[in-house]
Design an enzyme around this catalytic site. Sequence first.
Site, PDB file in Angstrom:
ATOM      1  NE  ARG A 242      72.987  44.163  72.579  1.00 26.39           N
ATOM      2  CZ  ARG A 242      74.063  43.971  71.816  1.00 26.39           C
ATOM      3  NH1 ARG A 242      74.089  42.940  70.964  1.00 26.39           N
ATOM      4  NH2 ARG A 242      75.078  44.806  71.852  1.00 26.39           N
TER       5      ARG A 242
ATOM      6  CE1 TYR B  77      84.361  55.931  77.743  1.00 28.98           C
ATOM      7  CE2 TYR B  77      83.483  55.041  79.792  1.00 28.98           C
ATOM      8  CZ  TYR B  77      84.068  54.850  78.553  1.00 28.98           C
ATOM      9  OH  TYR B  77      84.327  53.577  78.111  1.00 28.98           O
ATOM     10  N   PRO B  78      81.802  60.516  77.536  1.00 32.57           N
ATOM     11  CG  PRO B  78      82.001  62.787  76.975  1.00 32.57           C
ATOM     12  CD  PRO B  78      81.998  61.840  78.148  1.00 32.57           C
ATOM     13  CG  MET B  79      83.907  57.137  73.260  1.00 34.39           C
ATOM     14  SD  MET B  79      84.649  55.486  73.301  1.00 34.39           S
ATOM     15  CE  MET B  79      86.011  55.692  72.159  1.00 34.39           C
ATOM     16  CG  ASP B  80      85.152  62.625  69.672  1.00 32.07           C
ATOM     17  OD1 ASP B  80      83.940  62.357  69.730  1.00 32.07           O
ATOM     18  OD2 ASP B  80      85.593  63.787  69.701  1.00 32.07           O
TER      19      ASP B  80
END
Length: 299
Positions: free
Chosen positions: A171, A185-188
């Site tokens: 993995r 998509y990016p994220m916080d």
Amino acid sequence: MAGKPPHTGGGPPSAAARPPGIPPHPQTLDGAALLHQMFRFDRAAWRMLDGGERHEIASEASSALHKMEDSDTGGSALFSLLGHKGDLLVLHFRPDLEQVHRAELDVENLRLAEFLEPTTSYVSVVELGLYDSSFKLYQELAEQEISPDSDEWAERVRARMDEQAAAMAPRLDPSVPAHKYLCFYPMDKKRGEQINWYTRPIRERLQMMREHGMIGRRYAGRVKQIISGSIGYDDWEWGVDLFADDPLVFKELIYEMRFDEASAVYADFGPFYISIRLPAAELANWLEAGNPQFGTLAP
């Protein structure tokens, strides 16, 4: 005078909220480096070339990118972007940042690059969060009265992480999954004055991530998810890649996750990019706005 109200996420938790000897941060395992490159294709300039020159440029790019697809160090893949955010997404998986940068330079050295305008990019590394195992280990060490500042603590944590890394090696070093569609998509996690993920006690964050993970596990077999960490590397904290052969699964999964607390309260999402796998062998057809055969690579 009224007593101080209970902590609700708007500042540092009280000392009592975190058991003594329990650090607030979970350990992570980090693996392969990723680079997402998004481009806009200058089709007007492309059409100004004569057919022979277009053929030469397309052949050079198709051959080079086909070799990158077959790389034994993670591989690369082309995706045709839908919508106004760009035309082409080039995704690279490599063992480390130096090699992923070499892949970036290989693309820039193509004659085709003169017609590709970068719109954005994303740099990250495969990340496996270890909330459960970290918390259990921290509890064990605290019960043995081992200080988080001690060499013994560091050695015990390092040994456990080595065990986890060996067990999860596939993995940590994946190849680009062979699916037709990609949603990236990016994220916080929110870090505001009133809502701050990083000030919640680790036990609470662990429980929220368990619930979040249970939703994802229900989609096993329908979607392949790769989470990559980008703290210190890019403008967001994580990148999320979802691969599937049915694009509707992206909508179902992300919609359902909107309702768990980790997302509903604490998540900030960046722009979404939806794209279709474009084999390098079909690049020339795509450049000519023909009818390329989208999908996974031929066996």
